[in-house]
Design a protein around this motif. Structure first.
Motif, PDB file in Angstrom:
ATOM      1  N   ALA A  99       0.830  -1.206   0.000  1.00 34.69           N
ATOM      2  CA  ALA A  99       0.000   0.000   0.000  1.00 34.69           C
ATOM      3  C   ALA A  99       0.865   1.256   0.000  1.00 34.69           C
ATOM      4  CB  ALA A  99      -0.931  -0.009   1.210  1.00 34.69           C
ATOM      5  N   GLY A 100       1.938   1.248   0.808  1.00 39.97           N
ATOM      6  CA  GLY A 100       2.816   2.415   0.850  1.00 39.97           C
ATOM      7  C   GLY A 100       3.471   2.686  -0.488  1.00 39.97           C
ATOM      8  N   LEU A 101       3.991   1.649  -1.126  1.00 42.93           N
ATOM      9  CA  LEU A 101       4.636   1.824  -2.428  1.00 42.93           C
ATOM     10  C   LEU A 101       3.628   2.209  -3.498  1.00 42.93           C
ATOM     11  CD1 LEU A 101       7.087  -1.237  -2.378  1.00 42.93           C
ATOM     12  CD2 LEU A 101       7.644   1.178  -1.989  1.00 42.93           C
ATOM     13  N   HIS A 102       2.433   1.624  -3.428  1.00 39.61           N
ATOM     14  CA  HIS A 102       1.417   1.908  -4.441  1.00 39.61           C
ATOM     15  C   HIS A 102       0.963   3.357  -4.388  1.00 39.61           C
ATOM     16  CE1 HIS A 102      -2.047   1.339  -7.048  1.00 39.61           C
ATOM     17  NE2 HIS A 102      -2.802   1.909  -6.119  1.00 39.61           N
ATOM     18  N   TRP A 103       0.638   3.857  -3.176  1.00 34.92           N
ATOM     19  CA  TRP A 103       0.144   5.224  -3.072  1.00 34.92           C
ATOM     20  C   TRP A 103       1.254   6.241  -3.278  1.00 34.92           C
ATOM     21  CZ3 TRP A 103      -4.505   5.231  -4.177  1.00 34.92           C
ATOM     22  CH2 TRP A 103      -5.416   4.322  -3.651  1.00 34.92           C
ATOM     23  N   ALA A 104       2.502   5.843  -3.004  1.00 38.70           N
ATOM     24  CA  ALA A 104       3.611   6.757  -3.287  1.00 38.70           C
ATOM     25  C   ALA A 104       3.795   6.932  -4.789  1.00 38.70           C
ATOM     26  CB  ALA A 104       4.893   6.234  -2.655  1.00 38.70           C
ATOM     27  N   ALA A 105       3.608   5.841  -5.529  1.00 40.85           N
ATOM     28  CA  ALA A 105       3.774   5.903  -6.981  1.00 40.85           C
ATOM     29  C   ALA A 105       2.531   6.431  -7.680  1.00 40.85           C
ATOM     30  CB  ALA A 105       4.114   4.515  -7.521  1.00 40.85           C
ATOM     31  N   MET A 106       1.344   6.142  -7.109  1.00 48.60           N
ATOM     32  CA  MET A 106       0.087   6.543  -7.741  1.00 48.60           C
ATOM     33  C   MET A 106      -0.833   7.150  -6.689  1.00 48.60           C
ATOM     34  SD  MET A 106      -0.578   3.204 -10.137  1.00 48.60           S
ATOM     35  CE  MET A 106      -2.071   3.933 -10.814  1.00 48.60           C
ATOM     36  N   PRO A 107      -0.606   8.402  -6.287  1.00 45.87           N
ATOM     37  CA  PRO A 107      -1.460   9.025  -5.266  1.00 45.87           C
ATOM     38  C   PRO A 107      -2.888   9.149  -5.762  1.00 45.87           C
ATOM     39  CG  PRO A 107      -0.064  10.652  -6.331  1.00 45.87           C
ATOM     40  CD  PRO A 107       0.405   9.316  -6.804  1.00 45.87           C
ATOM     41  N   PRO A 108      -3.872   9.116  -4.851  1.00 41.25           N
ATOM     42  CA  PRO A 108      -5.272   9.240  -5.257  1.00 41.25           C
ATOM     43  C   PRO A 108      -5.518  10.544  -5.999  1.00 41.25           C
ATOM     44  CG  PRO A 108      -5.093   8.572  -2.954  1.00 41.25           C
ATOM     45  CD  PRO A 108      -3.720   8.947  -3.396  1.00 41.25           C
ATOM     46  N   SER A 109      -6.398  10.511  -6.987  1.00 48.42           N
ATOM     47  CA  SER A 109      -6.649  11.695  -7.805  1.00 48.42           C
ATOM     48  C   SER A 109      -7.323  12.804  -7.017  1.00 48.42           C
ATOM     49  CB  SER A 109      -7.525  11.309  -9.005  1.00 48.42           C
ATOM     50  OG  SER A 109      -8.751  10.753  -8.566  1.00 48.42           O
ATOM     51  N   ARG A 110      -7.975  12.468  -5.887  1.00 50.07           N
ATOM     52  CA  ARG A 110      -8.683  13.490  -5.122  1.00 50.07           C
ATOM     53  C   ARG A 110      -7.745  14.357  -4.283  1.00 50.07           C
ATOM     54  NH1 ARG A 110      -9.451   8.724  -2.385  1.00 50.07           N
ATOM     55  NH2 ARG A 110      -8.790   8.680  -0.202  1.00 50.07           N
ATOM     56  N   VAL A 111      -6.473  13.989  -4.164  1.00 51.36           N
ATOM     57  CA  VAL A 111      -5.529  14.761  -3.371  1.00 51.36           C
ATOM     58  C   VAL A 111      -5.208  16.065  -4.085  1.00 51.36           C
ATOM     59  CG1 VAL A 111      -3.188  14.839  -2.467  1.00 51.36           C
ATOM     60  CG2 VAL A 111      -4.536  12.756  -2.237  1.00 51.36           C
TER      61      VAL A 111
END
Length: 207
Positions: A58-70
């Motif tokens: 999860a950490g690597l995934h969100w670091a590479a592909m942050p949510p579009s709503r951010v």
């Protein structure tokens, strides 16, 4: 004498053929317990591995592909251009009738220091920080959030009663943290609308 046991001198009985000397029944119970312990140790270990692997993924995934709503903002130009320039801070009545509050947190103050909001109307807060992680909570309400440099925090809430609330920073941000607070004045909706229709941002900062 017939049967599985025979008499022994002195009145005792001789063990029958079903008895196994040297192998008490307790040994079998210990073996079952050890087997169960090994099985549960394996299961618990597997669960821990899965949890750690999920956290890493999860950490690597969100670091590479942050949510579009951010939503992000450049802290270096925050005061010069964009949504959080000084003239946009405070409370605004939008053309569609919605209410938006914009604020900035910095060591060791909020800008503006006092906010005016209407009672019984949805209010959208939008805020960010310039230097460190801050946060705020409004009085004894459930209105609270964190403010992280480079990101825009946004949420919508409403205030049921009029009155004034303290709004302290609830994230430790340095030696002046305990003195970092602002005020929120909740006024009747009709009074707020009358003041807000001038088109200016509202605040209750003196002067």
């Amino acid at each position: 004498m017939t049967g599985t046991q025979s008499a022994r001198p002195g009145g005792g009985r001789r063990p029958g053929p079903g008895h196994q000397p040297g192998h008490p029944a307790g040994h079998e119970a210990e073996h079952v317990a050890e087997t169960a312990e090994r099985r549960w140790s394996f299961i618990v270990g597997a669960i821990i591995v899965v949890i750690i692997a999920s956290m890493v993924y999860a950490g690597l995934h969100w670091a590479a592909m942050p949510p579009s709503r951010v939503e992000t903002v450049d802290v270096n130009t925050l005061h010069l251009q964009g949504e959080f320039v000084e003239g946009n801070l405070g409370t605004q009545l939008n053309p569609d009738g919605s209410v938006t509050v914009r604020l900035i947190a910095q060591q060791y103050s909020f800008v503006p220091q006092c906010l005016v909001v209407p009672a019984e109307m949805p209010v959208t807060f939008r805020g960010t920080a310039t230097d460190a992680i801050h946060g705020f909570v409004v009085g004894r309400t459930n209105t609270n959030t964190m403010l992280v440099p480079g990101f825009v925090a946004t949420f919508t809430t409403s205030f049921k009663q009029t009155g004034e609330h303290l709004m302290p920073c609830h994230e430790y941000c340095g030696t002046g943290h305990e003195a970092m607070w602002a005020r929120v004045q909740v006024i009747p909706a009709a009074e707020f609308l009358a003041k807000a229709r001038t088109g200016e941002r509202l605040s209750c900062v003196a002067g």
